[in-house]
Design an enzyme around this catalytic site. Structure first.
Site, short mmCIF file in Angstrom:
data_model
loop_
_atom_site.label_atom_id
_atom_site.label_comp_id
_atom_site.label_asym_id
_atom_site.label_seq_id
_atom_site.Cartn_x
_atom_site.Cartn_y
_atom_site.Cartn_z
N HIS A 50 0.86 -1.18 0.00
CA HIS A 50 0.00 0.00 0.00
C HIS A 50 0.90 1.23 0.00
O HIS A 50 2.11 1.13 0.26
CB HIS A 50 -0.89 0.00 1.25
CG HIS A 50 -2.10 -0.90 1.12
ND1 HIS A 50 -3.13 -0.91 2.04
CD2 HIS A 50 -2.45 -1.78 0.16
CE1 HIS A 50 -4.04 -1.78 1.66
NE2 HIS A 50 -3.67 -2.32 0.53
N GLU A 52 1.28 3.70 2.07
CA GLU A 52 1.94 3.98 3.34
C GLU A 52 3.04 2.96 3.62
O GLU A 52 4.13 3.30 4.09
CB GLU A 52 0.91 3.94 4.48
CG GLU A 52 -0.24 4.93 4.31
CD GLU A 52 -1.43 4.34 3.59
OE1 GLU A 52 -1.25 3.52 2.65
OE2 GLU A 52 -2.58 4.69 3.96
N SER A 77 -7.44 7.73 3.59
CA SER A 77 -7.58 7.23 4.97
C SER A 77 -6.93 5.84 5.09
O SER A 77 -7.25 4.94 4.30
CB SER A 77 -9.07 7.17 5.29
OG SER A 77 -9.27 6.84 6.66
N CYS A 79 -5.83 2.08 5.83
CA CYS A 79 -6.49 0.81 6.14
C CYS A 79 -5.93 0.21 7.43
O CYS A 79 -5.01 0.75 8.04
CB CYS A 79 -6.29 -0.16 4.97
SG CYS A 79 -4.66 -0.91 4.96
N CYS A 82 -2.02 -0.55 7.28
CA CYS A 82 -1.16 0.64 7.36
C CYS A 82 -1.31 1.32 8.71
O CYS A 82 -0.33 1.84 9.27
CB CYS A 82 -1.49 1.59 6.22
SG CYS A 82 -1.22 0.83 4.59
ZN LIG Z 1 -3.22 0.34 3.63
#
Ligand SMILES: [Zn+2]
Length: 145
Positions: A50, A52, A77, A79, A82
């Site tokens: 992802h 992040e 935002s 998950c 992350c």
């Molecule tokens: Zn994530």
């Protein structure tokens, strides 16, 4: 526009240009970007990249003190995966581009003392809205649906 959110957006746009999911992130320590990244699940066939996580990975191995003095910027935002990394490393502040297209674990972060700020940036919203409309199956796969 905050230059660090701008940098995260540029990462998201780069990901889109690569055929990936347009989510970007940067980690900032003492006013300097120490890690930047974007979602590379499609590009790398990765289960964990992802935006992040990619920024964490690209920041490399940092001291606990550095993480505790850092700010993470992300276009969307974060998950549960992350947010888990944010909590694990004790990142004290997270700046989020938007949470209209996906609401992550902001309550969890706040409950653990993280300062969470959502800017609802229209560029971030448009990136995700357009992407979800164009490739809903890729997006659902990214969030485990
Ligand atoms: Zn994530």
């Amino acid at each position: 526009m905050d230059p660090f959110m701008q940098a995260a957006i540029e990462e998201a746009q780069q990901g889109l240009a690569e055929g990936g999911i347009p989510i970007g992130s940067v980690i900032v320590h003492e006013g300097r970007i120490i890690g930047r990244g974007h979602n590379r699940r499609v590009q790398q066939g990765s289960a964990i990249r992802h935006g992040e996580m990619d920024a964490f990975e690209n920041a490399g191995r940092q001291s606990a003190q550095t993480y505790r003095e850092s700010v993470l910027y992300t276009t969307l935002s974060p998950c549960s995966m992350c947010s888990g990394a944010i909590l694990l490393y004790g990142i004290p502040r997270v700046v989020i581009g938007e949470n209209q297209t996906f609401m992550g674990e902001e309550e969890l972060l706040r409950s653990r003392g993280v300062q969470v700020e959502v800017v609802q940036d229209p560029t971030c919203v448009a990136l995700m809205r357009d992407f979800i409309a164009a490739k809903p199956e890729l997006w659902n796969e990214d969030i485990g649906e």
